[in-house]
Scaffold this motif. Structure first.
Motif, short mmCIF file in Angstrom:
data_model
loop_
_atom_site.label_atom_id
_atom_site.label_comp_id
_atom_site.label_asym_id
_atom_site.label_seq_id
_atom_site.Cartn_x
_atom_site.Cartn_y
_atom_site.Cartn_z
N PRO A 1 -5.33 16.08 -1.75
CA PRO A 1 -6.07 16.78 -2.80
C PRO A 1 -5.49 16.53 -4.19
CG PRO A 1 -5.76 18.20 -0.90
CD PRO A 1 -4.93 16.97 -0.65
N LYS A 2 -4.18 16.46 -4.29
CA LYS A 2 -3.55 16.23 -5.60
C LYS A 2 -3.95 14.89 -6.18
CE LYS A 2 0.91 16.74 -7.92
NZ LYS A 2 2.35 17.05 -7.74
N LEU B 1 0.85 -1.19 0.00
CA LEU B 1 0.00 0.00 0.00
C LEU B 1 0.88 1.24 0.00
CD1 LEU B 1 -2.73 1.41 0.22
CD2 LEU B 1 -2.67 0.99 2.70
N LEU B 2 0.71 2.06 -1.04
CA LEU B 2 1.52 3.27 -1.22
C LEU B 2 0.77 4.47 -0.64
CD1 LEU B 2 2.55 2.75 -4.95
CD2 LEU B 2 3.84 2.07 -2.91
N PRO B 3 1.34 5.15 0.35
CA PRO B 3 0.68 6.33 0.91
C PRO B 3 1.07 7.61 0.17
CG PRO B 3 2.63 5.85 2.20
CD PRO B 3 2.58 4.81 1.09
N LYS B 4 0.24 8.63 0.37
CA LYS B 4 0.56 10.00 -0.06
C LYS B 4 0.88 10.10 -1.56
CE LYS B 4 0.42 11.44 4.28
NZ LYS B 4 0.19 10.16 4.98
N ILE B 5 0.23 9.28 -2.38
CA ILE B 5 0.49 9.42 -3.82
C ILE B 5 -0.22 10.67 -4.33
CG2 ILE B 5 0.66 6.91 -4.05
CD1 ILE B 5 -2.03 7.20 -5.70
N GLY B 6 0.27 11.19 -5.46
CA GLY B 6 -0.33 12.38 -6.05
C GLY B 6 -0.59 12.27 -7.53
N ASN C 1 -9.21 10.52 6.79
CA ASN C 1 -8.66 11.40 7.83
C ASN C 1 -7.68 12.41 7.24
OD1 ASN C 1 -10.06 10.36 10.02
ND2 ASN C 1 -8.51 8.81 10.48
N ASP C 2 -6.79 11.93 6.37
CA ASP C 2 -5.81 12.83 5.78
C ASP C 2 -6.45 13.82 4.82
OD1 ASP C 2 -2.74 12.10 6.36
OD2 ASP C 2 -3.95 10.29 6.49
N LEU C 3 -7.48 13.37 4.09
CA LEU C 3 -8.19 14.28 3.19
C LEU C 3 -8.85 15.41 3.98
CD1 LEU C 3 -9.88 11.98 0.53
CD2 LEU C 3 -8.27 13.84 0.09
N ALA C 4 -9.49 15.03 5.08
CA ALA C 4 -10.15 16.05 5.90
C ALA C 4 -9.13 17.03 6.48
CB ALA C 4 -10.93 15.37 7.02
N LYS C 5 -8.00 16.51 6.92
CA LYS C 5 -6.96 17.37 7.48
C LYS C 5 -6.39 18.31 6.42
CE LYS C 5 -2.39 17.19 9.68
NZ LYS C 5 -1.30 16.29 10.15
N ALA C 6 -6.13 17.78 5.23
CA ALA C 6 -5.51 18.58 4.18
C ALA C 6 -6.43 19.68 3.65
CB ALA C 6 -5.07 17.68 3.03
#
Length: 292
Positions: A130-131, A95-100, A158-163
């Protein structure tokens, strides 16, 4: 949805440093386990957690259960080593995190190819920036190319809401457009897609409602952070008895000699097309695989 069907109704996160939780994996009924090297591990402990992967995956349950590893971002000081360690330990997926962008997937795939990782090692992508959402169509297109290894999206709510500063309400009304966009892109790319976590693992009634909502939206399963959430997720993302009965009624109707060559038939006052037959057949195949 990918074919053949592989159950991913409940996807449990377990930090690689949590020996107590790791010891329980074989007793749990989740469809997939993600051994976490990223958010669940402190920076000072990341190398030691990575070193445990081989032992963790060597004792994987004999029953059907995917074993994946969430690595740190490839751009971080730990990412590349995490990726290669997960591959060497024969994880089912990474699982790759923080992809854009699609490039993030392709770079991970290239690194696996360069190190002769078997084709069975698949890539999952966290959609948590968001990216990534802005580029979701192009990312999903990689699912049509087996060489990319991309098999599944995971919503990082969670990360989407934070960003974005989005307020997370019980009904997730402000996240809903993005979640539906994610499902749509996954289907366009022939990918599975897993809904995000529910943070309050004690409120199982709220969790069950969120699972039912996710299933209705088209997700294949739910991210799980506590064993008590596994059963509600499995139930919500399994065909209901009523749906199975309805599907059998449709397949039986089209199997009658007078309907074999028809594209559309009438059933109980409504028109039923061959596309409904195809949906019914897929649902029954899914139910057979999971034992519903």
């Amino acid at each position: 949805m990918t074919d053949p069907y592989r159950p991913r109704r409940s996807v449990l996160y377990v930090p690689a440093a949590n020996d107590k939780a790791l010891a329980k994996i074989a007793t749990l009924a989740c469809d997939a386990v993600i051994i976490d090297l990223e958010d669940g591990i402190l920076p000072a402990d990341k190398a030691a957690a990575r070193d445990k992967l081989a032992g963790i995956l060597a004792t994987r349950p004999k029953r059907r259960c995917e074993m994946l590893v969430r690595i740190n971002p490839l751009a971080s000081e730990w990412g590349a080593d995490d990726l290669l360690a997960a591959s060497k330990a024969e994880a089912d997926g990474i699982l790759l995190p923080k992809i854009g962008t699609p490039r993030d997937i392709l770079e991970a795939g290239d690194l696996l190819d360069d190190n002769f990782a078997p084709d069975s090692v698949k890539l999952w992508a966290m959609i948590e920036t968001p990216k990534a959402l802005l580029n979701i169509g192009a990312i999903a297109e990689l699912g049509r190319d087996p060489a990319s290894r991309l098999a599944c999206f995971v919503a990082g709510t969670n990360d989407l809401a934070k960003a974005t500063g989005t307020l997370v309400t019980p009904d997730r009304r402000y996240l809903m457009p993005w979640l539906m966009q994610l499902v749509l892109a996954a289907r366009a790319g022939g990918l599975h897609v897993i809904d995000g976590v529910a943070n309050d693992f004690r409120d199982l009634d709220a969790f069950a409602r969120e699972c039912a909502e996710g299933a209705a939206m088209g997700f294949d399963g739910k991210s799980v952070i506590h064993p008590n959430q596994i059963e509600p997720a499995n139930r919500a993302f399994s065909p209901s008895p009523e749906a199975i009965t309805a599907a059998r009624t449709i397949t039986d109707a089209f199997a009658r000699p007078e309907n074999v060559g028809k594209g559309v038939i009438a059933m109980d006052g409504r028109m039923v097309e061959r596309l409904h037959l195809s949906e019914a057949e897929k649902l029954l195949a899914k139910a057979a695989i999971i034992g519903a």
